[in-house]
Design a protein around this motif. Structure first.
Motif, PDB file in Angstrom:
ATOM      1  N   VAL A 143       0.751  -1.417   0.255  1.00 46.15           N
ATOM      2  CA  VAL A 143      -0.016   0.072  -0.258  1.00 46.15           C
ATOM      3  C   VAL A 143       0.639   1.326  -0.078  1.00 46.15           C
ATOM      4  CG1 VAL A 143      -0.366   0.144   2.399  1.00 46.15           C
ATOM      5  CG2 VAL A 143      -1.971   1.064   1.008  1.00 46.15           C
ATOM      6  N   TYR A 146       1.697   1.847  -3.681  1.00 43.81           N
ATOM      7  CA  TYR A 146       0.941   2.615  -4.375  1.00 43.81           C
ATOM      8  C   TYR A 146       0.684   4.142  -3.867  1.00 43.81           C
ATOM      9  CZ  TYR A 146      -3.930   3.748  -5.466  1.00 43.81           C
ATOM     10  OH  TYR A 146      -5.108   4.407  -5.856  1.00 43.81           O
ATOM     11  N   LEU A 154      -5.920   6.322  -1.332  1.00 44.18           N
ATOM     12  CA  LEU A 154      -4.973   5.841  -0.247  1.00 44.18           C
ATOM     13  C   LEU A 154      -5.389   5.700   1.030  1.00 44.18           C
ATOM     14  CD1 LEU A 154      -1.955   5.141   0.380  1.00 44.18           C
ATOM     15  CD2 LEU A 154      -1.588   7.744   0.927  1.00 44.18           C
ATOM     16  N   MET A 157      -7.361   2.185   1.672  1.00 49.07           N
ATOM     17  CA  MET A 157      -6.514   1.321   1.337  1.00 49.07           C
ATOM     18  C   MET A 157      -5.769   0.954   2.644  1.00 49.07           C
ATOM     19  SD  MET A 157      -4.991   1.551  -2.367  1.00 49.07           S
ATOM     20  CE  MET A 157      -4.189   0.009  -2.240  1.00 49.07           C
ATOM     21  N   THR A 161      -5.749  -1.871   5.241  1.00 48.97           N
ATOM     22  CA  THR A 161      -4.522  -2.781   5.796  1.00 48.97           C
ATOM     23  C   THR A 161      -4.362  -2.754   7.299  1.00 48.97           C
ATOM     24  OG1 THR A 161      -3.685  -1.856   3.807  1.00 48.97           O
ATOM     25  CG2 THR A 161      -2.010  -2.783   5.387  1.00 48.97           C
TER      26      THR A 161
END
Length: 248
Positions: A143, A146, A154, A157, A161
Protein backbone atom coordinates in the motif's frame (compact mmCIF):
# COMPACT_ATOMS: atom_id res chain seq x y z
CA UNK A 1 -10.05 32.00 -11.49
CA UNK A 2 -7.18 29.48 -11.34
CA UNK A 3 -6.36 30.61 -7.80
CA UNK A 4 -10.01 30.30 -6.78
CA UNK A 5 -10.24 26.77 -8.22
CA UNK A 6 -7.05 25.66 -6.46
CA UNK A 7 -8.02 27.15 -3.08
CA UNK A 8 -11.50 25.61 -3.15
CA UNK A 9 -10.17 22.23 -4.29
CA UNK A 10 -7.38 22.28 -1.70
CA UNK A 11 -9.67 23.15 1.20
CA UNK A 12 -12.27 20.55 0.20
CA UNK A 13 -9.56 17.93 -0.34
CA UNK A 14 -8.10 18.60 3.11
CA UNK A 15 -11.51 18.21 4.77
CA UNK A 16 -12.33 15.05 2.85
CA UNK A 17 -8.95 13.44 3.55
CA UNK A 18 -9.50 13.95 7.28
CA UNK A 19 -13.16 12.90 7.38
CA UNK A 20 -13.69 10.29 4.67
CA UNK A 21 -10.67 10.25 2.36
CA UNK A 22 -10.65 10.82 -1.40
CA UNK A 23 -9.28 14.37 -1.49
CA UNK A 24 -7.07 13.55 -4.48
CA UNK A 25 -10.23 13.15 -6.57
CA UNK A 26 -10.59 16.93 -6.20
CA UNK A 27 -7.00 18.23 -6.13
CA UNK A 28 -5.66 16.17 -9.05
CA UNK A 29 -8.32 17.19 -11.61
CA UNK A 30 -8.15 20.78 -10.34
CA UNK A 31 -4.45 20.87 -11.22
CA UNK A 32 -5.18 19.37 -14.63
CA UNK A 33 -7.91 21.99 -15.14
CA UNK A 34 -5.48 24.88 -14.57
CA UNK A 35 -3.00 23.48 -17.09
CA UNK A 36 -0.55 21.31 -15.13
CA UNK A 37 0.62 18.18 -17.08
CA UNK A 38 -0.61 14.85 -15.64
CA UNK A 39 2.66 13.55 -14.12
CA UNK A 40 3.47 16.95 -12.62
CA UNK A 41 -0.16 17.27 -11.44
CA UNK A 42 0.09 13.94 -9.62
CA UNK A 43 3.38 14.93 -7.99
CA UNK A 44 2.07 18.39 -7.07
CA UNK A 45 -1.16 16.95 -5.62
CA UNK A 46 0.94 14.67 -3.43
CA UNK A 47 3.01 17.59 -2.12
CA UNK A 48 -0.05 19.79 -1.65
CA UNK A 49 -1.77 17.09 0.41
CA UNK A 50 1.12 16.97 2.89
CA UNK A 51 0.14 20.02 5.04
CA UNK A 52 -3.44 18.77 5.24
CA UNK A 53 -2.29 15.31 6.31
CA UNK A 54 0.02 16.81 8.93
CA UNK A 55 -2.64 19.09 10.39
CA UNK A 56 -5.08 16.16 10.48
CA UNK A 57 -2.46 14.00 12.23
CA UNK A 58 -2.07 16.74 14.85
CA UNK A 59 -5.83 16.72 15.34
CA UNK A 60 -5.74 12.93 15.93
CA UNK A 61 -2.56 13.02 18.07
CA UNK A 62 -4.30 11.77 21.25
CA UNK A 63 -5.95 8.80 19.54
CA UNK A 64 -2.99 6.87 18.15
CA UNK A 65 -1.83 3.65 19.75
CA UNK A 66 -0.03 0.54 18.55
CA UNK A 67 -2.07 -2.58 17.77
CA UNK A 68 -1.30 -5.75 15.84
CA UNK A 69 2.06 -7.47 15.47
CA UNK A 70 4.12 -4.55 14.10
CA UNK A 71 5.37 -1.66 16.27
CA UNK A 72 4.74 1.85 14.99
CA UNK A 73 8.44 2.43 14.18
CA UNK A 74 8.53 -0.65 11.96
CA UNK A 75 5.39 0.47 10.14
CA UNK A 76 6.92 3.91 9.57
CA UNK A 77 10.18 2.42 8.25
CA UNK A 78 8.40 0.09 5.83
CA UNK A 79 6.17 2.93 4.64
CA UNK A 80 9.22 5.10 3.97
CA UNK A 81 10.83 2.44 1.80
CA UNK A 82 7.57 1.76 -0.06
CA UNK A 83 6.85 5.46 -0.61
CA UNK A 84 10.28 6.04 -2.13
CA UNK A 85 9.86 3.02 -4.39
CA UNK A 86 6.47 4.27 -5.60
CA UNK A 87 7.83 7.78 -6.21
CA UNK A 88 10.71 6.34 -8.27
CA UNK A 89 8.23 4.38 -10.37
CA UNK A 90 6.31 7.59 -11.12
CA UNK A 91 9.48 9.50 -11.99
CA UNK A 92 10.55 6.89 -14.56
CA UNK A 93 7.04 6.52 -16.04
CA UNK A 94 6.83 8.35 -19.41
CA UNK A 95 4.19 11.06 -19.61
CA UNK A 96 2.24 9.28 -22.37
CA UNK A 97 2.21 6.04 -20.40
CA UNK A 98 1.02 7.78 -17.24
CA UNK A 99 -1.73 9.50 -19.22
CA UNK A 100 -2.91 6.04 -20.31
CA UNK A 101 -2.66 4.68 -16.74
CA UNK A 102 -4.42 7.61 -15.02
CA UNK A 103 -8.05 6.74 -15.89
CA UNK A 104 -7.50 3.15 -14.75
CA UNK A 105 -5.95 4.35 -11.50
CA UNK A 106 -8.85 6.73 -10.96
CA UNK A 107 -11.40 4.03 -11.76
CA UNK A 108 -9.73 1.50 -9.46
CA UNK A 109 -9.39 4.04 -6.65
CA UNK A 110 -13.03 5.09 -7.06
CA UNK A 111 -14.28 1.50 -6.89
CA UNK A 112 -12.09 0.84 -3.86
CA UNK A 113 -13.34 4.02 -2.22
CA UNK A 114 -16.98 3.09 -2.89
CA UNK A 115 -16.58 -0.49 -1.66
CA UNK A 116 -14.20 0.42 1.17
CA UNK A 117 -16.71 0.50 4.06
CA UNK A 118 -18.02 -2.98 3.20
CA UNK A 119 -14.46 -4.30 2.86
CA UNK A 120 -13.43 -2.69 6.13
CA UNK A 121 -16.52 -4.06 7.90
CA UNK A 122 -15.76 -7.59 6.73
CA UNK A 123 -12.17 -7.35 7.92
CA UNK A 124 -13.22 -6.02 11.32
CA UNK A 125 -15.84 -8.79 11.58
CA UNK A 126 -12.98 -11.27 11.64
CA UNK A 127 -12.78 -10.53 15.33
CA UNK A 128 -9.69 -8.35 15.36
CA UNK A 129 -7.35 -11.25 14.61
CA UNK A 130 -3.88 -9.98 13.87
CA UNK A 131 -1.88 -11.05 10.82
CA UNK A 132 1.68 -12.26 11.30
CA UNK A 133 4.72 -10.02 11.09
CA UNK A 134 5.61 -11.03 7.51
CA UNK A 135 2.08 -10.60 6.17
CA UNK A 136 1.68 -7.28 8.01
CA UNK A 137 4.97 -5.96 6.66
CA UNK A 138 4.11 -7.05 3.10
CA UNK A 139 0.67 -5.40 3.28
CA UNK A 140 2.13 -2.10 4.53
CA UNK A 141 4.83 -2.22 1.83
CA UNK A 142 2.37 -2.79 -1.03
CA UNK A 143 0.00 0.00 0.00
CA UNK A 144 2.98 2.33 0.57
CA UNK A 145 4.32 1.72 -2.96
CA UNK A 146 0.86 2.56 -4.29
CA UNK A 147 0.73 5.69 -2.12
CA UNK A 148 4.11 6.86 -3.38
CA UNK A 149 2.98 6.41 -6.99
CA UNK A 150 -0.60 7.66 -6.81
CA UNK A 151 -2.41 9.23 -3.87
CA UNK A 152 -5.99 8.52 -4.91
CA UNK A 153 -7.84 6.12 -2.62
CA UNK A 154 -4.85 5.86 -0.27
CA UNK A 155 -6.87 6.53 2.88
CA UNK A 156 -9.29 3.63 2.50
CA UNK A 157 -6.43 1.33 1.44
CA UNK A 158 -4.56 2.20 4.63
CA UNK A 159 -7.65 1.68 6.79
CA UNK A 160 -8.29 -1.72 5.20
CA UNK A 161 -4.63 -2.66 5.70
CA UNK A 162 -4.70 -1.63 9.37
CA UNK A 163 -7.78 -3.76 9.88
CA UNK A 164 -6.00 -6.69 8.21
CA UNK A 165 -2.97 -6.43 10.49
CA UNK A 166 -4.99 -6.30 13.70
CA UNK A 167 -6.22 -2.73 14.33
CA UNK A 168 -9.76 -2.28 15.67
CA UNK A 169 -9.95 1.23 17.20
CA UNK A 170 -11.26 3.44 14.38
CA UNK A 171 -9.90 6.67 15.88
CA UNK A 172 -6.47 5.09 16.29
CA UNK A 173 -6.70 3.85 12.71
CA UNK A 174 -7.64 7.31 11.43
CA UNK A 175 -4.76 8.86 13.35
CA UNK A 176 -2.23 6.37 12.01
CA UNK A 177 -3.73 6.77 8.54
CA UNK A 178 -3.01 10.50 8.56
CA UNK A 179 0.50 9.96 9.97
CA UNK A 180 1.41 7.41 7.30
CA UNK A 181 -0.20 9.55 4.61
CA UNK A 182 1.98 12.44 5.82
CA UNK A 183 5.08 10.25 5.76
CA UNK A 184 4.35 8.86 2.30
CA UNK A 185 3.65 12.34 0.94
CA UNK A 186 6.84 13.66 2.54
CA UNK A 187 9.24 11.06 1.14
CA UNK A 188 7.63 10.90 -2.29
CA UNK A 189 7.43 14.70 -2.52
CA UNK A 190 11.14 14.93 -1.70
CA UNK A 191 11.84 12.63 -4.64
CA UNK A 192 9.51 14.64 -6.88
CA UNK A 193 11.24 17.90 -5.91
CA UNK A 194 14.64 16.45 -6.79
CA UNK A 195 13.20 15.25 -10.13
CA UNK A 196 11.76 18.71 -10.85
CA UNK A 197 8.14 17.54 -11.11
CA UNK A 198 6.50 20.06 -8.75
CA UNK A 199 4.43 22.92 -10.21
CA UNK A 200 5.29 25.37 -7.42
CA UNK A 201 2.99 28.20 -8.51
CA UNK A 202 -0.03 25.93 -8.20
CA UNK A 203 1.26 23.92 -5.24
CA UNK A 204 1.37 26.81 -2.75
CA UNK A 205 -2.32 27.85 -2.70
CA UNK A 206 -3.39 24.21 -2.90
CA UNK A 207 -1.18 23.24 0.06
CA UNK A 208 -2.19 26.16 2.30
CA UNK A 209 -5.89 25.60 1.73
CA UNK A 210 -5.47 21.81 2.23
CA UNK A 211 -3.75 22.45 5.57
CA UNK A 212 -6.66 24.57 6.78
CA UNK A 213 -9.19 22.05 5.52
CA UNK A 214 -7.31 19.12 7.05
CA UNK A 215 -7.25 20.62 10.54
CA UNK A 216 -10.92 21.59 10.39
CA UNK A 217 -11.82 18.15 9.07
CA UNK A 218 -9.99 16.39 11.91
CA UNK A 219 -11.70 18.62 14.49
CA UNK A 220 -15.23 18.06 13.20
CA UNK A 221 -14.91 14.42 12.08
CA UNK A 222 -16.35 13.03 15.32
CA UNK A 223 -19.44 15.23 14.98
CA UNK A 224 -20.29 14.13 11.45
CA UNK A 225 -22.84 11.32 11.47
CA UNK A 226 -23.61 11.15 7.72
CA UNK A 227 -20.18 10.44 6.28
CA UNK A 228 -22.00 8.22 3.78
CA UNK A 229 -23.21 11.35 1.99
CA UNK A 230 -19.65 12.64 1.74
CA UNK A 231 -18.54 9.25 0.48
CA UNK A 232 -21.25 9.23 -2.21
CA UNK A 233 -20.16 12.70 -3.30
CA UNK A 234 -16.48 11.71 -3.52
CA UNK A 235 -17.39 8.51 -5.38
CA UNK A 236 -19.38 10.52 -7.92
CA UNK A 237 -16.51 12.98 -8.41
CA UNK A 238 -14.05 10.10 -8.86
CA UNK A 239 -16.30 8.33 -11.37
CA UNK A 240 -16.85 11.51 -13.41
CA UNK A 241 -13.13 12.32 -13.35
CA UNK A 242 -12.25 8.80 -14.50
CA UNK A 243 -14.81 9.03 -17.31
CA UNK A 244 -13.40 12.37 -18.48
CA UNK A 245 -9.89 10.91 -18.64
CA UNK A 246 -11.12 7.82 -20.50
CA UNK A 247 -12.82 10.07 -23.07
CA UNK A 248 -9.62 12.13 -23.44
Amino acid sequence: MDLFILCCAGFAAGVLNAVAGGGTFLSFPALIAVGVPPVAANATATLAALPGYMSSAWGFRHDMQAEGSLPLRAIALIATVGGLAGAFLLIVTPGATFLWIVPWLLLGATLLFALGPALLGRMQARGGASAGVAVSAAAILVVSVYGGYFNGGLGIMLLATFSLIGYSNIHSMNGLKTVLSSLLSLVSSAAFIVAGLIAWEQALPLAVSAMIGGYIGARVSRRITRTDLLRHFVTAVGAITALVFFLR
